[in-house]
Enzyme design. Structure first.
Site, PDB file in Angstrom:
ATOM      1  N   LYS A 140       3.674   9.878   8.918  1.00 21.74           N
ATOM      2  CA  LYS A 140       2.891   9.534   9.983  1.00 21.74           C
ATOM      3  C   LYS A 140       3.920   9.849  11.194  1.00 21.74           C
ATOM      4  O   LYS A 140       3.716  11.015  11.746  1.00 21.74           O
ATOM      5  CB  LYS A 140       2.751   7.900   9.915  1.00 21.74           C
ATOM      6  CG  LYS A 140       1.683   7.504   8.832  1.00 21.74           C
ATOM      7  CD  LYS A 140       1.320   6.232   8.746  1.00 21.74           C
ATOM      8  CE  LYS A 140       0.209   5.841   7.905  1.00 21.74           C
ATOM      9  NZ  LYS A 140      -1.111   5.894   8.137  1.00 21.74           N
ATOM     10  N   PHE A 167       0.885  -1.261  -0.003  1.00 25.73           N
ATOM     11  CA  PHE A 167      -0.031  -0.030   0.055  1.00 25.73           C
ATOM     12  C   PHE A 167       0.846   1.230   0.098  1.00 25.73           C
ATOM     13  O   PHE A 167       1.747   1.172   0.886  1.00 25.73           O
ATOM     14  CB  PHE A 167      -0.848  -0.016   1.292  1.00 25.73           C
ATOM     15  CG  PHE A 167      -1.748   1.314   0.991  1.00 25.73           C
ATOM     16  CD1 PHE A 167      -2.959   1.497   0.391  1.00 25.73           C
ATOM     17  CD2 PHE A 167      -1.640   2.449   2.031  1.00 25.73           C
ATOM     18  CE1 PHE A 167      -3.622   2.574   0.630  1.00 25.73           C
ATOM     19  CE2 PHE A 167      -2.113   3.520   2.056  1.00 25.73           C
ATOM     20  CZ  PHE A 167      -3.327   3.571   1.289  1.00 25.73           C
ATOM     21  N   ASP A 174       9.701   2.192   1.636  1.00 21.83           N
ATOM     22  CA  ASP A 174       8.286   2.728   2.085  1.00 21.83           C
ATOM     23  C   ASP A 174       8.094   2.485   3.472  1.00 21.83           C
ATOM     24  O   ASP A 174       7.719   1.393   3.746  1.00 21.83           O
ATOM     25  CB  ASP A 174       7.083   2.559   1.094  1.00 21.83           C
ATOM     26  CG  ASP A 174       5.845   3.526   1.911  1.00 21.83           C
ATOM     27  OD1 ASP A 174       5.720   3.903   2.845  1.00 21.83           O
ATOM     28  OD2 ASP A 174       4.896   3.377   0.883  1.00 21.83           O
TER      29      ASP A 174
END
Ligand SMILES: Cc1ncc(COP(=O)(O)O)c(C=O)c1O
Length: 447
Positions: free
Chosen positions: A288, A151, A259
């Site tokens: 994040k 994702f 990632d």
């Protein structure tokens, strides 16, 4: 069980939340999802209080954004100070020192025995997007290879790279061209005839074959990989697989992009989860938990790769905002002072201990796994067929919410409950949260 922290006195949504929910449904499109049908009033550490006075233990941390806890004093005072001085000048107009300081600190922490440069953006998807831009520019190649189940965000590039159709891509095509998807190992669901070693070798061979069937390696700019697949249910690849892909990249002049948007900043017990695998990514996308909830992201990379883009080719209006940079510096300070990497490892051990007990108790738990404090339970109808138990995990989640625990689902088959609690959670809060989870499974199975 008597609870000290979680306290839910209304059905969810409570009366005030219900009013807000009706207003929300009236004006906010349903495509913008939500995990729990209530609205926050305040948040501190690992606890959240909603508008009806219900208190929750937070095992979601805004999907892995709040590793240092909600409203940490150090972050709050850095933000107050920043707001009083200036809010935004645009780093591409008049620069500020906090951007430089954060870049220096992050460059020093990132894996890789080479000189690095760092740029900041707004969101995870934007970091991925920029890593891809930079990789293409540096290699002068177009193809990007991501992995099944990966994702990488909800923008066109993020969606195109993402290896799960619903709900992320379904009916949103056409997607960006020159994206190829290689197979990713899922040890729990490997063929029964293979042990883990044989499976890893097999999967690596599949990636090599991919260069025959899908795209010639000479055309590939980069591979992009999550060190632990987040949305797909905390799927942890074997070290040999990650190293094998990394070696293939080196062999063919392909860049390796990590990632680390969900895995970074202490979640797995290291600043960067790739440190577990002993590889040195050419580019790393971060976001994040780097800034405790402020919308900021970044790309870290080898100097020569990062410097290929010419002035003005990278950046954007809000990229690396002063508030985000100040929060980022505060986060690194907290992580060091409160030893949050070590804490993540301890939390992970406690969670896995408890998961083992739950696994021994409930046959519907097919697998439990974790890296540091990135831990998940996979629910199945039975252990033999491993049929994903999606509805069951939905019920457990709902039951947990009603009992005062916020946690999230994930999984290629939507049958995984994942834990992303703030790393500042106390032992007592952690153990109460885990007890609520266990109680919720018991309640759902008993009903
Ligand atoms: C691994 C990974 N990459 C990219 C993204 C996209 O980040 P954002 O939602 O900030 O665009 C996420 C978000 O969950 C993620 O977990």
């Amino acid at each position: 069980m008597s609870k000290k922290f979680a306290y839910v006195q209304t059905e969810l949504p409570g009366p005030k939340a219900k009013v807000l929910l009706d207003r929300r449904h009236d004006v906010v499109p349903q495509g913008v999802g939500y995990g729990i049908p209530t609205f926050v009033d305040s948040a501190k550490g690992a606890l959240l209080e909603d508008v009806d006075g219900n208190r929750f233990i937070d095992f979601a941390g805004a999907i892995g954004t709040i590793n240092v806890g909600h409203s940490h004093d150090t972050v709050v005072s850095a933000l107050h100070d920043q707001v009083d001085r200036y809010i935004h000048t645009g780093f591409n107009v008049m620069m500020y020192d906090s951007y430089i300081e954060l870049a220096e600190k992050i460059a020093a922490l990132a894996p890789g025995h080479f000189k690095k440069k760092v740029m900041f953006l707004n969101s995870g998807a934007e970091a991925v997007e920029n890593a891809v831009k930079i990789a293409r520019k540096y290699t002068n190649r177009q193809a990007i290879v991501s992995f099944s189940g990966g994702f990488h965000g909800r923008t066109l590039m993020g969606m195109s790279l993402t290896g799960k159709v619903r709900p992320f891509k379904y009916e949103y095509g056409p997607f960006a061209p020159e994206i190829y998807r290689a197979p990713f190992p899922y040890a729990y669901r490997r063929p029964e005839s293979m042990n883990e070693d044989a499976y890893t070798k097999h999967m690596l061979k599949e990636v090599e074959n991919f260069f025959i069937s899908e795209v010639d390696p000479s055309l590939v700019a980069a591979f992009i990989m999550e060190p632990v697949q987040g949305e797909s249910g905390f799927i942890i690849p074997d070290k040999a697989f990650v190293q094998g892909v990394y070696e293939l990249c080196k062999q063919h002049g392909i860049l390796f992009i990590a990632d680390e948007i969900q895995t970074g900043f202490g979640r797995t017990g290291k600043y960067f989860a790739m440190e577990h695998y002993g590889v040195e990514p050419d580019l790393i996308a971060i976001s994040k938990s780097m800034a405790a909830g402020l919308p900021i992201s970044g790309v870290i990379g080898r100097e020569e790769v990062m410097d290929t883009a010419k002035p003005g080719e990278l950046g954007g209006t809000y990229c690396g905002s002063p508030l985000g940079c100040r929060a980022g510096i505060a986060v690194l300070d907290i992580m060091e002072k409160e030893k949050l990497n070590e804490r993540a490892a301890i939390i992970g051990e406690k969670v896995m201990d408890r998961f083992k007990k739950m696994y021994d108790r409930f046959d519907v738990i097919g697998d439990y796994r974790g890296l540091g404090a990135m831990c998940a339970l996979e629910f199945v109808e039975d252990r033999e067929s491993k049929t994903p138990a999606k509805e069951l995990s939905n019920h457990i989640l709902k039951e947990a919410h009603q009992r005062g625990l916020i946690t999230l689902k994930a999984g290629v088959h939507d049958n995984v409950i994942r834990l992303l609690m703030p790393l500042v959670i106390t032992d007592e809060q952690l153990s109460e949260g885990l007890a609520i989870l266990e109680e919720s499974i018991e309640a759902v199975l008993g009903s």
